[in-house]
Scaffold this motif. Structure first.
Motif, mmCIF file in Angstrom:
data_model
loop_
_atom_site.group_PDB
_atom_site.id
_atom_site.type_symbol
_atom_site.label_atom_id
_atom_site.label_comp_id
_atom_site.label_asym_id
_atom_site.label_seq_id
_atom_site.Cartn_x
_atom_site.Cartn_y
_atom_site.Cartn_z
ATOM 1 N N PRO A 1 0.884 -1.041 -0.220
ATOM 2 C CA PRO A 1 -0.109 0.064 -0.170
ATOM 3 C C PRO A 1 0.682 1.187 0.072
ATOM 4 N N ALA A 2 0.326 2.113 -0.656
ATOM 5 C CA ALA A 2 1.252 3.550 -0.821
ATOM 6 C C ALA A 2 1.141 4.254 0.586
ATOM 7 N N PRO A 3 2.287 4.773 1.024
ATOM 8 C CA PRO A 3 2.242 5.614 2.254
ATOM 9 C C PRO A 3 1.180 6.639 2.174
ATOM 10 N N ALA A 4 0.443 7.150 3.220
ATOM 11 C CA ALA A 4 -0.489 8.107 3.368
ATOM 12 C C ALA A 4 -0.057 9.402 2.742
ATOM 13 N N LEU A 5 1.146 9.827 3.232
ATOM 14 C CA LEU A 5 1.680 10.883 2.513
ATOM 15 C C LEU A 5 1.847 11.196 1.112
ATOM 16 N N LEU A 6 1.851 10.074 0.216
ATOM 17 C CA LEU A 6 1.843 10.144 -1.274
ATOM 18 C C LEU A 6 0.325 10.320 -1.647
ATOM 19 N N THR A 7 -0.691 10.271 -0.884
ATOM 20 C CA THR A 7 -2.044 10.203 -1.360
ATOM 21 C C THR A 7 -2.464 11.764 -1.049
ATOM 22 N N ARG A 8 -1.644 12.719 -0.685
ATOM 23 C CA ARG A 8 -2.157 14.097 -0.339
ATOM 24 C C ARG A 8 -1.450 15.205 -1.002
ATOM 25 N N GLY A 9 -1.448 14.792 -2.444
ATOM 26 C CA GLY A 9 -0.664 15.803 -3.300
ATOM 27 C C GLY A 9 -1.584 16.853 -3.635
ATOM 28 N N GLU A 10 -1.361 17.821 -4.669
ATOM 29 C CA GLU A 10 -2.155 18.826 -4.930
ATOM 30 C C GLU A 10 -3.152 18.397 -6.218
ATOM 31 N N GLY A 11 -2.769 17.107 -6.838
ATOM 32 C CA GLY A 11 -3.536 16.694 -7.849
ATOM 33 C C GLY A 11 -4.868 15.893 -7.528
ATOM 34 N N ASP A 12 -5.704 15.676 -8.232
ATOM 35 C CA ASP A 12 -7.000 14.729 -8.143
ATOM 36 C C ASP A 12 -6.762 13.290 -8.309
ATOM 37 N N ILE B 1 -1.787 7.832 -5.873
ATOM 38 C CA ILE B 1 -1.107 6.482 -6.000
ATOM 39 C C ILE B 1 -1.719 5.476 -4.916
ATOM 40 N N ALA B 2 -2.179 4.360 -5.668
ATOM 41 C CA ALA B 2 -3.119 3.333 -4.950
ATOM 42 C C ALA B 2 -2.099 2.392 -4.099
ATOM 43 N N ALA B 3 -0.721 1.945 -4.916
ATOM 44 C CA ALA B 3 0.303 1.063 -4.082
ATOM 45 C C ALA B 3 1.796 1.317 -4.956
ATOM 46 N N ILE B 4 2.621 0.684 -4.254
ATOM 47 C CA ILE B 4 3.919 0.857 -4.630
ATOM 48 C C ILE B 4 4.473 -0.751 -4.923
ATOM 49 N N CYS B 5 4.997 -0.848 -6.436
ATOM 50 C CA CYS B 5 5.907 -1.941 -6.609
ATOM 51 C C CYS B 5 7.063 -2.050 -6.498
ATOM 52 N N ARG B 6 7.733 -2.967 -5.734
ATOM 53 C CA ARG B 6 8.931 -3.104 -5.363
ATOM 54 C C ARG B 6 9.506 -4.066 -6.375
ATOM 55 N N LEU B 7 10.433 -3.725 -7.643
ATOM 56 C CA LEU B 7 10.846 -4.511 -8.461
ATOM 57 C C LEU B 7 12.560 -4.518 -8.384
#
Length: 531
Positions: free
Chosen positions: A305-316, A319-325
């Motif tokens: 799951p994406a950290p909460a900080l990444l879901t609080r940007g200025e856009g609409d 980011i739902a999740a992060i893939c570790r490759l």
């Protein structure tokens, strides 16, 4: 169609002595028209009833694994037309096609074209004027001719060729074949029985925005197209809405993903910008990104799951999740197609789409059921397509591969793909094309045959496209290898493109598959660095 050829052929007031005078020809009960044309210094002819029309040399799509006499395939008003070099069929050296060069389209159930140097005239002759004369054939094989029309003093003999006899050696399949049904591609052996872990991997399309990589679920991607040079603006659009474009006679709204994610809205127009067409309810929306990267199949265990900080940007968008490759060295932001827009923006975009008269061209039902999705890649200037369902993933070409001694020429080597050894087949070599010097855009198409993975090196991957059934037709059979591997073509008449559709099940024949199986059994894992 013969009337079009008669109109296109150049006429002449002078006639060979064997030709009947105009008044007598009108009363002659048995006479023929012959299209007279030139190749090198020879004057040749074709009976008019064999000719459908005469056209200027068209743009050609190159067909691999074909006899050298095949110049390529042309789009003739929706029909796929093989164009052959008459010089090469006759064993004569090539010459640059001048302004007088023309293609004579032979009237058959499956038509083909003959490139000639020039059209001389249309000649009316009595049937008995076309005589069998082996001596009059000169350096030509008499077996290729219907006969000759002898000239009078100072005039050349006209050698009347039979088009089917021209094809008897190199193109026997083409001359005997009628229109074939465009059968679907075969399923790769064993692909339907992939192991359970592979079936549960998430298929993603990755792309770049600036220096960051993001991804969307592949199942929501209808197709990928190049960013059109012109986008029509709409009155009072939302901030993120760039405008609308026409996609196969339907309006498609374009939305800037940069704006949705709160990035500076600097539209990249470097030729690599792409539009990802997403299904959105009963409609479709185009999302503009800087460039597309890979098709990935990711183990769900590598998605957090994406950290909460990444879901609080200025856009609409969020980011739902992060893939570790690549053992965490490559982080990809996973976007949700359903959460890509805020609900109020979704309704406005779809409302705008309907107001502009757009029909939901990519609905779940209706004609879309018959559509097929293809990954389009390039070798040189030619486009090829492979069904999306056959592709396990699309990866960047490795910086180096491990060479294998005594391997066939088309085997580039083996690479380590997340701990598994995978042979790499160079499709340029497989198709006997010249080597590619520009390697920056190369990609590896990974096919899973059930028994193992095989990578196919291509020059670039250009798009993902959804094709309706009516755009797909059978490919002309010009050789046994080609007919087995490329038995369908996509004829995009509006774009002037022909895409050669590859049957992935036939990409490796039995002998090549055995060779690759031998490499897999050798298991040189320990000699390979992790990629």
């Amino acid at each position: 169609m013969a009337k079009r050829a008669q109109h296109a052929a150049a006429t002449s007031s002078s006639a060979a002595p064997a030709a009947a005078p105009a008044g007598d020809a009108a009363r002659a009960p048995s006479a023929s028209h012959v299209v007279v044309f030139g190749v090198a210094a020879e004057r040749l002819g074709l009976r008019l009833e064999q000719v459908a029309e005469i056209i200027r040399p068209p743009k050609l799509a190159k067909m691999p694994m074909a006899p050298p006499s095949l110049l390529g395939l042309a789009n003739l008003r929706g029909t796929v037309l093989p164009v052959l070099s008459l010089r090469r069929l006759l064993g004569w050296p090539d010459a640059s096609a001048g302004d007088t060069a023309r293609v004579i389209v032979i009237d058959r159930a499956a038509p083909f074209g003959l490139l000639v140097d020039r059209i001389d005239r249309l000649l009316r002759v009595a049937d008995d004027a076309i005589a069998q004369d082996d001596a009059g054939a000169g350096q030509l094989d008499p077996g290729l001719l219907e006969g000759v029309i002898k000239g009078g003093e100072g005039r050349d003999t006209i050698k009347v060729v039979h088009p089917d006899r021209l094809l008897r050696d190199q193109f026997a399949r083409l001359s005997s074949a009628g229109p074939r049904a465009a059968a679907g591609v075969a399923v790769i052996a064993g692909a339907a029985g992939r192991n359970e872990a592979a079936q549960h991997r998430l298929a993603l399309l990755s792309f770049d925005l600036g220096a960051q990589e993001y991804a969307l679920p592949l199942e929501r991607v209808l197709e990928i197209i190049a960013l059109p040079p012109h986008v029509s603006e709409v009155p009072r659009p939302e901030t993120a809405v760039l405008g609308v474009v026409t996609l196969r006679d339907r309006l498609l709204p374009l939305v800037s993903l940069r704006t949705l994610l709160g990035f500076p809205d600097d539209l990249v127009r470097d030729g690599r910008a792409k539009v990802i067409v997403l299904s959105l309810g009963q409609g479709a929306v185009g999302v503009v990104v800087d460039r597309t990267r890979d098709i990935l199949r990711v183990d769900p265990a590598l998605i957090d799951p994406a950290p909460a900080l990444l879901t609080r940007g200025e856009g609409d968008a969020e980011i739902a999740a992060i893939c570790r490759l690549d053992h965490g060295r490559r982080l990809v932001g996973l976007l949700s197609a359903d959460r890509l827009f805020r609900s109020e923006l979704v309704s406005r975009v779809l409302s705008q789409q309907q107001e502009q008269g757009s029909v939901a061209g990519h609905q779940a039902g209706g004609d879309a059921v018959a559509d097929e999705q293809f990954i389009v890649f390039r070798l040189g200037e030619q486009d090829y397509g492979v069904p999306v369902a056959a592709i396990d993933e699309v990866a960047r070409a490795p910086e180096r591969v491990t060479r294998l001694p005594k391997a066939p020429a088309f085997i580039d080597g083996v690479m380590n793909l997340r701990g598994r050894v995978m042979p790499i087949v160079d499709l340029r070599r497989r198709f006997e094309l010249a080597a590619n010097q520009a390697k920056t855009a190369q990609r590896v198409l990974v096919l899973d045959s059930g028994g193992g993975k095989t990578g196919f090196l291509v020059d670039s991957v250009s798009e993902l496209i959804r094709l309706p059934a009516h755009a797909i037709s059978a490919a002309p059979e010009v050789s046994a290898d080609q007919a087995r591997l490329i038995h369908r073509v996509a004829n995009l008449e509006a774009d002037g493109r022909i895409i050669l559709l590859i049957d992935p099940a036939q990409l490796l024949d039995r002998v090549e598959a055995d060779v690759l199986a031998k490499f897999a059994r050798s298991r040189p894992d320990a000699a390979l660095p992790a990629s």
